[in-house]
Each structure stands twice: as structure tokens, then as C-alpha cells.
Write an enzyme that holds these catalytic residues in place. Structure first.
Site, short mmCIF file in Angstrom:
data_model
loop_
_atom_site.label_atom_id
_atom_site.label_comp_id
_atom_site.label_asym_id
_atom_site.label_seq_id
_atom_site.Cartn_x
_atom_site.Cartn_y
_atom_site.Cartn_z
CG HIS A 204 -2.13 -0.90 0.99
ND1 HIS A 204 -3.40 -0.41 0.81
CD2 HIS A 204 -2.23 -2.24 0.87
CE1 HIS A 204 -4.24 -1.42 0.61
NE2 HIS A 204 -3.56 -2.55 0.65
CB CYS A 235 -4.96 3.07 4.44
SG CYS A 235 -4.38 2.28 5.94
CG ASN A 244 -4.07 -2.03 -3.26
OD1 ASN A 244 -5.24 -1.72 -3.09
ND2 ASN A 244 -3.55 -3.12 -2.72
#
Lengths: 300, 300
Positions: A204, A235, A244
């Protein structure tokens, strides 16, 4: 050299978007990803709609998926109930998940790591009957939002247990985007000695380090990378942060280094641009920004 | 291990912003950068205001700079006329620039590379009389918006010429953000054999690869990095694209790897947040996004 890219935007991306998109939009996105030569596409998750309403249309999406014998459609399956929902489907494989942090696993699925492993065993039994290969995600490999540090020993033991149970691949997830390059090098150096060719990485971009970590992973011999079109998503532990690593950023780096992906970068950028229009707010991908700036200049 | 960070947001950042900021805002930004322990700050450029109106207040800014014996204030000086404008000033050093691409140099300053070298020699003579050390920027080291490929041989010759003329450091610029990690490795590997300890790198984040390229540079032994608060700025050849690598992203990576910078990361993020408020549109830094998200969650 050639690497495999697993597009997770429809699952890990969309599950972290506030907007809930209709199935038709998802199908159009899949069609466009295929046009950009993406072959490995994780299309949804069979988590209970109560937890992830963004993916509540999982069954319908599978029914409507365009038939493509070359495309490896995948879906996340959290439990045996989820497995029952997939039934006769065009999926080539399924994925299960578990966390390397006890606290994160408890908060995420209300189970201990041991209980999750037991559940994964049950899913693997069902998948085996259906001849479906199973990938496993390990969350929080490089850090946990609750516990902070995550022990490499725990990750090593989880890998061993998951491969013993019969998964064919483990994707190492930096769920909250805290991994730093030297840590990635150390963790992969250790795991690759036992599991080379069976590991994927899943970074991420919370702190902008996802591409660096992909680069280091490539240097450590990793050849399977998870990414999300446009960097879609976010997130859950840092609302507003990036999702991502963006597929087009990853592909730009790889192609620039002479690494083959089989992906059509221009088509991929067009797909990200299309998604940004649908989303009505900027995606975090810098390659997309640069692509749109150039397209604007050239008047295309 | 310790690295040196040269903050170029006030010069390379602001010259690529559409908005022209008043001197008071620049002074406040400098004050905040100093509070975050940034020591090397390029504050402006003495390019003719006709070309870069964003920095037309160069003289006034120098007059008003806060006195700090520890701070190395720097400014870009394009020609001897520019040098005359700096006069008695608090600058610790000056910087000159030249392009590794003949076409880019012509379009940028309407001079051949040879003519630019002659001009740099004149500036160095003046600087020598004033006991001012001189840094040189080489633009387009990794690619040119007009010529595409740039020969490593040309860059090597330019480095040799510039050091022969008496600059103390050369900053290798990826002006349009096209460098890829393997290329950076190759170029630096070659240059470091002759100029280790005398090179800096200057990456733009047009394609999101600036941090990867910084990482590779660090691996090749580079210890001086140019960056811009919040990733301020842009690319004149791709309007809308990202600017320099963001200082707080670079510092996050370095600190995460145990590399010292002497910089206060939280204060740096607060400075970027302040600048974003002034700017009234998002800066491209992902560390800033993540910092603001966390600050929001914790209610600070």
C-alpha cells in the site's frame, strides 16, 4: 525477464472506496482492464455484505463476468459460507486471508490466528473438491495498526502453515503501508530462501513507498506483484491516505527497467482515466497525472 | 549514516507554481523550514523576472532573510547580471545551471552548452572574489523533453568541465522525471568512480519514481539529495504533473532505513500542511496525506 501482475483494484480498491459502484461499472472496468492485457484480476470478495457493502453484488458480478478463457478471475473467500456463495462460477482460483498480528486478526474477523488457520483448512478442503487453486494473503507482514512491530518469525511460521495446508502462493501484505525498503529486503531475503517462486507482494502506498518496496522485492527475486488501477482504494486505518500501489506506476517502472509484463501501458492509463471520471475525484497515481497532462498538451 | 538534504521548494518548487506568492509568505515558509531543522535552503533564483515572475522578489527576499549562522542559504544565478543583483547578501553559496541536452540548453537559455560553460566560468570568477562556493546543476541528465535520450558521455564530460572550472558539487537533475532505477544505477555507478562525495541528485516525481531513484542513489553512495517541501512545483513540460520529490517522503524513507537527516519529520509535515493551506489545492505528497489523515483521526 517477465513478472506477473495481479490487479486487485476491484476488490482491495473498491472495498476501501466510500462510494458503492453498480455492477455495470465494475463489469465495464473489468472489460477495460482486459483490453489493457491484464490477465490476473481479483474481481470481488465474498465477505458478508454487512461488513463490505461495496462488494455486496459479488454473486451477480460472477454471473455477468465476460467469458474469456485466458483471464484468471479470482475472488476472496473469507469462510466456508463465502465459499458456498461462489458455486458454479468462472473463477480460476480463490484467495483466503489471515493476519500476522493477533490483534489485527481478532479485530478483522473476530478470530485468533489459530482459528483462522482452521477455517482456511476447511476452505482448502472445499476448494480441493472444486479443483480451485488457493492463494493466501498475509496481512500486516511489515507492521500492524494495533501492535506496531510484527515478528518475522510469526510470518515465517504462517507461511509454513499455509503452504502445508496447500495454498499455492502467499501474498505478503503491507496492509497499512508502513514497510521501508531495508525491512522489505530483510523479510524477503529470509522468506525467499524457503519459498522462492511461491511469494507475491502487496504494498500500500500510504507513505509513497510502495514503488520503492516493489523495486526492492524485484531485486530479491519476487516476480508476482499485486496492484490497483489508478491506486484506487485507501487505507481503513488512515482515511484519506493512498491505496494499493497503482498498476500503471508499477508497469511504468517495470517497462522502464526492461521487465516485461505483457500489459498495454497506454490502454491501462486510459482505463485509470476512465475510472477517475467515474469516481469524480482524483486518483493518487502520478503516472495518470503525467499521462493526462501530456494527453492535454497533445490535444488528443 | 547521515545524508544532507537540500530544500529547493522555494526555487524549483515555486517557479513552477502558477500562483505568485508574496515575499512575506516565502519568509514564513523559510522560518518554518528552519524550525523543522532544514539547514540547506535554496531560497530563490536571479533569473530575469520576465522569465520567472514567481521569483521577481529575489533581492527583497535576500534583504529580509532571517539571520541564522547555521543556515546555508543558496540562490540560483544564471549569469553575471544575476550575480550583480545578489551583492552583499546572506547567501552561503550560489548555484549555476547547464543542460546535458544541446536542444534543451538552447530552448532554456538560448545558448549552446559551450557558451553556457563560458558564462559559468565568468560567474565562478566573480564568486571566487566573493568567496562563495558554487554548486552546478546539470539538467536533463536522464532524458530530454526534446532529444529524448541523453548520452552518459556528455554528462561525464560536463561533470569534468564543471569540476575543472571550480564548482564544488554537481547536482544531477532528472528535469522531466523520466529516470528509471536501473538507469540511475548505471549513470551513478559510472560517475561515482570519478566524483564520489561531490555529486548530489535531483529527482522529479512526474511518474512517481523519484523515491525509487533516491533509494538507488543512496545504494550507489550518494549522500546529498535535493527535494521540495510537499512535492511543491511541477514540470514545465507536463503541466499538472508532480514536482520535485517531496522532502517529507524522502525523510520518511531515510529515517525508516535508519539514515539520519537531522530533520524533524513532524515539524516538516506541519510545514507542508501549512503550505497546502496557503496553496489552496492539494500538494502531491503522500506522506502529507497520511499525516493529515492521522492528525484528523487523533483529533489534533
Amino acid at each position: 525477464m517477465k513478472v506477473k501482475i495481479v490487479e486487485v483494484g476491484l476488490r482491495d480498491g473498491l472495498q476501501n472506496e466510500t462510494e458503492i459502484y453498480p455492477t455495470t461499472i465494475k463489469l465495464e472496468l473489468i472489460k477495460r482492464l482486459i483490453a489493457a492485457n491484464l490477465i490476473n484480476i481479483e474481481v470481488t470478495s465474498f465477505v458478508h455484505p454487512k461488513w463490505i457493502p461495496q462488494l455486496a453484488d459479488a454473486e451477480q458480478l460472477l454471473v455477468d463476468l465476460p467469458t474469456h478463457h485466458k483471464i484468471n478471475y479470482r475472488a476472496l473467500v473469507p469462510n466456508t459460507k463465502g465459499f458456498e456463495r461462489i458455486k458454479a462460477s468462472p473463477l480460476s482460483e480463490i484467495a483466503v486471508f489471515i493476519s500476522a498480528s493477533q490483534t489485527h486478526n481478532m479485530k478483522n474477523v473476530n478470530k485468533t490466528i489459530a482459528a483462522s488457520l482452521k477455517q482456511i483448512k476447511e476452505i482448502l478442503n472445499l476448494a480441493s473438491t472444486s479443483h480451485l487453486p488457493v492463494r493466501a494473503y498475509i496481512s500486516c507482514v511489515f507492521g500492524c495498526p494495533y501492535e506496531g512491530h510484527v515478528s518475522l518469525r510469526v510470518v515465517e511460521e504462517l507461511c509454513r502453515d499455509l503452504f502445508d495446508l496447500g495454498v499455492y502462493e502467499v501474498s505478503l501484505g503491507d496492509t497499512i503501508g508502513v514497510a521501508v525498503p531495508c525491512q522489505v529486503k530483510q523479510v524477503l531475503h529470509s522468506l525467499q530462501s524457503s519459498y522462492a517462486g511461491k511469494l507475491a507482494v502487496h504494498f500500500h502506498d500510504t507513505k509513497g513507498l510502495a514503488l520503492v518496496n516493489c523495486f526492492v522485492s524485484l531485486e530479491e527475486g519476487i516476480t508476482t506483484f499485486d496492484s490497483s488501477i489508478g491506486g484506487l482504494g485507501g487505507c481503513p486505518y488512515a482515511p484519506g491516505a493512498s491505496g494499493n500501489v497503482a498498476t500503471e506506476e508499477l508497469v511504468t517502472m517495470l517497462h522502464g527497467m526492461g521487465v516485461e509484463t505483457g500489459i498495454d501501458l497506454a490502454e491501462l492509463c486510459e482505463t485509470a482515466a476512465w475510472m477517475e471520471n467515474i469516481r469524480k475525484k482524483p486518483l493518487p497515481s502520478k503516472v495518470l497525472r503525467s499521462y493526462l497532462a501530456k494527453r492535454g498538451v497533445s490535444g488528443e
